[in-house]
Motif scaffolding. Structure first.
Motif, PDB file in Angstrom:
ATOM      1  N   ARG A 101      33.772 -18.853  -3.306  1.00  0.00           N
ATOM      2  CA  ARG A 101      32.825 -19.464  -3.021  1.00  0.00           C
ATOM      3  C   ARG A 101      32.146 -18.667  -1.793  1.00  0.00           C
ATOM      4  O   ARG A 101      31.009 -18.672  -1.552  1.00  0.00           O
ATOM      5  CB  ARG A 101      33.074 -20.833  -2.879  1.00  0.00           C
ATOM      6  N   ARG A 102      33.032 -18.545  -0.767  1.00  0.00           N
ATOM      7  CA  ARG A 102      32.572 -17.958   0.466  1.00  0.00           C
ATOM      8  C   ARG A 102      31.899 -16.597   0.424  1.00  0.00           C
ATOM      9  O   ARG A 102      30.918 -16.322   0.989  1.00  0.00           O
ATOM     10  CB  ARG A 102      33.719 -17.917   1.568  1.00  0.00           C
ATOM     11  N   GLN A 103      32.449 -15.681  -0.676  1.00  0.00           N
ATOM     12  CA  GLN A 103      31.822 -14.572  -0.590  1.00  0.00           C
ATOM     13  C   GLN A 103      30.436 -14.473  -1.285  1.00  0.00           C
ATOM     14  O   GLN A 103      29.472 -13.931  -1.057  1.00  0.00           O
ATOM     15  CB  GLN A 103      32.688 -13.600  -1.521  1.00  0.00           C
ATOM     16  N   THR A 104      30.233 -15.503  -2.379  1.00  0.00           N
ATOM     17  CA  THR A 104      29.055 -15.791  -2.864  1.00  0.00           C
ATOM     18  C   THR A 104      28.157 -16.313  -1.788  1.00  0.00           C
ATOM     19  O   THR A 104      26.820 -15.685  -1.874  1.00  0.00           O
ATOM     20  CB  THR A 104      29.112 -16.907  -3.894  1.00  0.00           C
ATOM     21  N   LEU A 105      28.333 -17.188  -1.152  1.00  0.00           N
ATOM     22  CA  LEU A 105      27.385 -17.599   0.100  1.00  0.00           C
ATOM     23  C   LEU A 105      27.324 -16.572   0.848  1.00  0.00           C
ATOM     24  O   LEU A 105      25.939 -16.336   1.475  1.00  0.00           O
ATOM     25  CB  LEU A 105      28.223 -18.733   0.726  1.00  0.00           C
ATOM     26  N   VAL A 106      27.931 -15.714   1.193  1.00  0.00           N
ATOM     27  CA  VAL A 106      27.942 -14.458   2.271  1.00  0.00           C
ATOM     28  C   VAL A 106      26.754 -13.468   1.678  1.00  0.00           C
ATOM     29  O   VAL A 106      25.794 -13.090   2.354  1.00  0.00           O
ATOM     30  CB  VAL A 106      29.032 -13.857   2.529  1.00  0.00           C
ATOM     31  N   ASP A 107      26.968 -13.287   0.393  1.00  0.00           N
ATOM     32  CA  ASP A 107      26.021 -12.328  -0.480  1.00  0.00           C
ATOM     33  C   ASP A 107      24.650 -12.953  -0.453  1.00  0.00           C
ATOM     34  O   ASP A 107      23.728 -12.196  -0.234  1.00  0.00           O
ATOM     35  CB  ASP A 107      26.540 -11.991  -1.605  1.00  0.00           C
ATOM     36  N   GLU A 108      24.671 -14.088  -0.914  1.00  0.00           N
ATOM     37  CA  GLU A 108      23.359 -14.744  -0.689  1.00  0.00           C
ATOM     38  C   GLU A 108      22.784 -14.870   0.590  1.00  0.00           C
ATOM     39  O   GLU A 108      21.388 -14.637   0.862  1.00  0.00           O
ATOM     40  CB  GLU A 108      23.487 -16.116  -1.402  1.00  0.00           C
ATOM     41  N   ARG A 109      23.312 -14.928   1.686  1.00  0.00           N
ATOM     42  CA  ARG A 109      22.855 -15.129   2.988  1.00  0.00           C
ATOM     43  C   ARG A 109      22.340 -13.567   3.253  1.00  0.00           C
ATOM     44  O   ARG A 109      21.125 -13.365   3.677  1.00  0.00           O
ATOM     45  CB  ARG A 109      23.818 -15.365   4.053  1.00  0.00           C
ATOM     46  N   GLN A 110      23.075 -12.576   2.811  1.00  0.00           N
ATOM     47  CA  GLN A 110      22.600 -11.213   3.113  1.00  0.00           C
ATOM     48  C   GLN A 110      21.444 -10.799   2.495  1.00  0.00           C
ATOM     49  O   GLN A 110      20.646 -10.226   3.159  1.00  0.00           O
ATOM     50  CB  GLN A 110      24.082 -10.252   2.791  1.00  0.00           C
ATOM     51  N   ARG A 111      21.226 -11.246   1.210  1.00  0.00           N
ATOM     52  CA  ARG A 111      20.145 -10.925   0.406  1.00  0.00           C
ATOM     53  C   ARG A 111      18.781 -11.655   1.013  1.00  0.00           C
ATOM     54  O   ARG A 111      17.735 -10.958   1.056  1.00  0.00           O
ATOM     55  CB  ARG A 111      20.251 -11.248  -1.132  1.00  0.00           C
ATOM     56  N   LYS A 112      19.197 -13.033   1.463  1.00  0.00           N
ATOM     57  CA  LYS A 112      17.987 -13.743   2.067  1.00  0.00           C
ATOM     58  C   LYS A 112      17.764 -13.216   3.193  1.00  0.00           C
ATOM     59  O   LYS A 112      16.191 -12.821   3.465  1.00  0.00           O
ATOM     60  CB  LYS A 112      18.487 -14.920   1.968  1.00  0.00           C
TER      61      LYS A 112
END
Length: 463
Positions: free
Chosen positions: A393-404
């Motif tokens: 879950r943390r990795q998913t949120l980190v990826d979303e943050r980086q894409r945004k």
């Protein structure tokens, strides 16, 4: 006053003579003759007994104490002796110490000259006396509290002992249980009295008297117990009681119901241990009688050990069954808590926070059920699952943050290119300032920088 006393003493010594004492202390003594004579023997003496008027007008040596005056010095010395009397009080109380402090304060206020070196620097001694007295008052309250606690503990022990002795004297010592309880209670009471000796300000004389009374009662009950054990089947009722405990243990269905039975079993074993010590310490002339008693105690000990083994086995079985049910409920609840915590994770930081909270709960489960090996595997697997779930879950949120963040940066670069192109076409500074103040795309750049900073990418926000 001293001068008048010496005058009276002088009159006694010179009763057979006649004398005259002058203001300056000179004394003329006439010898009394038995017969009339024309020549009289006269003695002239210089005495220290001058009159008050002469002493007041007499020249002094100019010292500080001479200037203070004899009357003032006498009053000061008298008050100093009063302080000494207060300090040497054989039965001090808080009130006496407070009076001593007040007296030292009055002394320093009344006699200014006590600080002079010619007066022996008496003020320092008085100040030291007052300081010591103040410290004593502080400690006096502590000592009084300690004495009160010691007195209360001693009174409580005396009341307990009085009730215990009355109970033993009025009890029917006709079975072994009664003897064991009486001996155990007397032994515990003696242990309490021994503990009282370690308390400060304890009345050891009273403690000795109470301990001697307990020792006497213990010896008396011990002798009666040995006599009882030599008569008939003394261990029969105790054996029946142990068998009854065994039946009650087998019928128990919950761990909580085992606790009173375990306490009862411990009481029986404690009484038997004390009984064996009593018998071993007594002088029994008949070796056969001693052997009979010890064999009976050994047989009862064997039964107690057998019942204790059954008790422990029953406890393990019931604990395992109850723990299995409780573990299932706790484990299911923990799984629901993990799912709820994952739903709350909307940032990588929240993921770390919720993971720490879940691991704490998991460690609590391990502490409660760690003694059961059958649960360790489930707990280990659950720990790995929780760690993996929150990590994913943390990795998913980190990826979303980086894409945004990358999307915001790309949009900002496009806007910045357009702003630069338009700004290069401005003719003067006023037009340029008006453009930067009113153009919405310029304000959009500020909003994008704020969003990047909120995402934790301060480097791109500054760019």
């Amino acid at each position: 006053l001293d001068r008048h006393r010496h005058r009276r003493a002088l009159r006694v010594r010179t009763r057979s003579r006649r004398y005259s004492l002058f203001d300056d202390g000179k004394m003329i003594v006439f010898r009394a003759a038995g017969e009339p004579t024309r020549v009289h023997v006269v003695q002239i003496w210089q005495t220290p007994f001058t009159s008050a008027e002469y002493a007041a007008t007499a020249p002094t040596d100019g010292s500080f104490l001479a200037k203070v005056g004899n009357a003032e010095l006498v009053r000061g010395i008298s008050d100093a002796y009063t302080l000494v009397t207060f300090a040497r009080n054989d039965a001090p109380t808080r009130a006496s110490f407070e009076e001593l402090i007040a007296a030292t304060t009055r002394f320093e206020d009344a006699y200014f000259w006590v600080s002079n070196p010619e007066a022996g620097n008496l003020r320092e001694a008085v100040a030291a006396l007052r300081g010591t007295t103040e410290l004593i008052i502080d400690e006096f309250e502590k000592v009084a509290a300690i004495r009160a606690r010691a007195s209360e503990a001693l009174a409580r022990a005396a009341d307990e002992q009085r009730d215990l002795v009355a109970k033993i004297l009025s009890s029917d010592l006709s079975h072994l249980d009664a003897f064991m309880h009486a001996l155990t209670d007397l032994r515990k009471q003696r242990g309490k009295l021994i503990s009282l000796r370690e308390m400060r300000e304890m009345d050891l004389v009273t403690v000795d008297a109470l301990e001697n009374e307990v020792a006497g009662q213990f010896d008396g009950v011990s002798g009666k117990c040995v006599t009882f054990l030599l008569e008939g089947d003394a261990f029969g009722p105790l054996n029946a009681r142990i068998e009854q405990l065994l039946g009650q243990i087998d019928a128990v269905a919950k761990v909580v119901e085992l606790e009173p039975l375990g306490a009862d079993l411990n009481g029986v074993q404690e009484g038997l241990t004390l009984l064996s010590e009593v018998v071993a310490g007594l002088v029994v002339d008949d070796a056969t009688a001693r052997t009979k008693i010890l064999e009976g105690i050994s047989e009862v000990f064997g039964q107690v050990n057998r019942v204790r083994a059954s008790y422990q086995a029953k406890r393990r079985d019931l604990s395992s069954t109850e723990a299995r049910s409780e573990f299932g409920a706790q484990f299911a609840l923990f799984g629901q808590s993990v799912a709820g915590s994952l739903a709350l994770c909307d940032t990588p930081e929240r993921c770390d926070e919720q993971l720490s909270r879940m691991l704490v709960q998991l460690e609590d489960l391990e502490g409660r059920f760690g003694e059961f090996d059958e649960f360790l595997t489930d707990l280990t697997i659950k720990r790995e699952e929780v760690t993996d779930a929150f990590g994913a879950r943390r990795q998913t949120l980190v990826d979303e943050r980086q894409r945004k963040a990358q999307s915001l940066l790309t949009a900002a670069e496009r806007i910045l290119t357009g702003v630069t192109r338009r700004a290069s076409k401005m003719a003067d500074a006023d037009e340029l300032n008006a453009y930067f103040a009113s153009d919405p795309m310029v304000h959009k750049l500020g909003d994008l920088a704020t969003q990047l900073d909120a995402l934790g990418d301060s480097v791109k926000a500054e760019e």
